[in-house]
Design an enzyme around this catalytic site. Structure first.
Site, PDB file in Angstrom:
ATOM      1  CB  THR A 129       1.025  -3.737   6.509  1.00  0.00           C
ATOM      2  OG1 THR A 129      -0.135  -3.918   5.974  1.00  0.00           O
ATOM      3  CG2 THR A 129       1.380  -2.291   6.460  1.00  0.00           C
ATOM      4  CB  THR A 175      -1.005   0.221   1.373  1.00  0.00           C
ATOM      5  OG1 THR A 175      -1.615  -1.149   1.254  1.00  0.00           O
ATOM      6  CG2 THR A 175      -1.779   1.276   1.270  1.00  0.00           C
TER       7      THR A 175
HETATM    8  N1  ASP Z   1      -2.158  -5.966   0.790  1.00  0.00           N
HETATM    9  C1  ASP Z   1      -1.180  -4.897   1.105  1.00  0.00           C
HETATM   10  C2  ASP Z   1       0.225  -5.720   1.285  1.00  0.00           C
HETATM   11  O1  ASP Z   1       0.292  -6.329   2.206  1.00  0.00           O
HETATM   12  C3  ASP Z   1      -1.480  -4.423   2.502  1.00  0.00           C
HETATM   13  C4  ASP Z   1      -0.581  -3.234   2.808  1.00  0.00           C
HETATM   14  O2  ASP Z   1       0.618  -3.085   2.311  1.00  0.00           O
HETATM   15  O3  ASP Z   1      -0.987  -2.738   3.869  1.00  0.00           O
HETATM   16  O4  ASP Z   1       0.799  -5.811   0.110  1.00  0.00           O
END
Ligand code: ASP
Length: 341
Positions: free
Chosen positions: A89, A13
């Protein structure tokens, strides 16, 4: 002296922005990061950006990408003073844990961060996470890196990577380190808790140990679970059981028989807790004695993420002398407390 930081952008993200015409999120060109975030030029360190050719959602990251990152750190180890990895994340705690085992003799900071909202969003948490991570990744005192381990910086807290878990898909404060205190905190002042920092054996020269086996399974036990299913799964080298509380499981003849059979077939059995804080303590309740009987290994206060990646790293790894059980029980890089049981 201006410290140099290599920023490795892997995806997630943090690297997205809203296309205001279509309303959907699209990957942002990290080559333009200095235009998007002119604040970065005000930092006391010099930042060099290495974006992944194909930014990944972190659910697509695994052993191959962990090796890629580890080797990028290794190839650039002499040239840079610190490393910042921008990562989705969802699986950041797995990557941080795996890297902590793979980067041997690490004496420079490797900081991972990401964000809950895209960098191009008005309310984004990405900018603070990115800027403060850069600060930690370039922090030196008397010509020595202050942080010499793999850490996650997120929402004002610096945490040991292999002690973290993502516990919120909603709050900016998305990570927790339930069994180990924070390494640092950002408020009006940027603080470091020096007593909590990890130091590896000085004598170990920095190098990468790429070994990661995929022959590991993780099962969460639940009331009413039919252990007979275990018999149907193919032979694996390590089975990690996430059991109740401080290490209990339903007591039945069949439980003992099935687990014993798996163990006798040559599978290592590791036990971790379903509780987020605290850990396994064999012998505390009668319903944990079964694990002692079959010779299972206690994961003590390790997170599931650390236990899984540690097992992947250790099983079949000829760089380690001694048994899997002895190495698994040992504190390798701050992932497990010394006195668990
Ligand atoms: N789906 C995303 C990832 O882990 C979520 C994020 O980056 O917060 O790549």
């Amino acid at each position: 002296m201006k410290r140099k930081v290599l920023l490795i952008y892997t995806g997630g993200t943090i690297g997205m922005e809203k296309d205001y015409e279509t309303g959907s999120l699209r990957a942002f060109d990290f080559g333009n990061i200095f235009e998007k975030m002119p604040e970065m030029k005000l930092m006391e360190c010099e930042v060099f950006v290495h974006p992944f050719a194909q930014p990944l959602d972190s659910s697509d990251m695994g052993p191959e990408e962990w090796r890629m990152i580890a080797n990028l750190v290794s190839d650039n180890y002499k040239k840079y003073d610190g490393f910042l990895i921008l990562h989705g994340t969802d699986t950041m705690s797995y990557t941080a844990s795996a890297l902590s085992f793979m980067l041997k003799g690490l004496k420079k900071p490797v900081i991972l961060t990401g964000s809950q909202l895209p960098i191009g969003d008005l309310r984004t948490d990405a900018k603070e996470n990115l800027l403060t991570s850069l600060y930690y990744a370039s922090l030196y005192e008397q010509n020595e890196a202050v942080i010499q381990e793999v850490a996650i910086y997120f929402e004002y807290k610096l945490l040991r990577g292999n002690r973290t878990l993502k516990y919120s898909a909603e709050y900016f404060d998305a990570y927790s380190s339930p069994n180990y205190p924070i390494l640092g905190q950002s408020g009006v002042h940027l603080k470091i808790e020096k007593d909590n920092l990890f130091r590896c054996d000085e004598k170990i020269e920095f190098h990468v140990d790429e070994h990661i086996s995929e022959d590991v399974l993780f099962w969460r036990i639940f009331p009413g679970m039919k252990l007979n299913h275990f018999k149907e799964i193919p032979k694996m080298k390590v089975l990690i059981l996430q059991v109740f509380g401080s290490g209990t499981i339903f007591s039945s003849e069949n439980t003992l028989k099935t687990l014993q059979q798996i163990k006798n077939n040559g599978t290592e059995i590791v036990v971790v807790s379903q509780c987020i804080s605290g850990g396994i303590s064999f012998g505390k309740y009668e319903n944990s004695n079964i694990f002692v009987k079959i010779g299972a290994i206690s994961g003590r206060d390790m997170t599931a993420e650390a236990a899984i990646t540690k097992a992947m790293h250790l099983i079949g790894n000829s760089n380690y002398k001694g048994s899997f059980a002895d190495n698994f029980s040992r504190n390798i890089c701050g992932e497990i407390s010394e006195s668990g049981d």
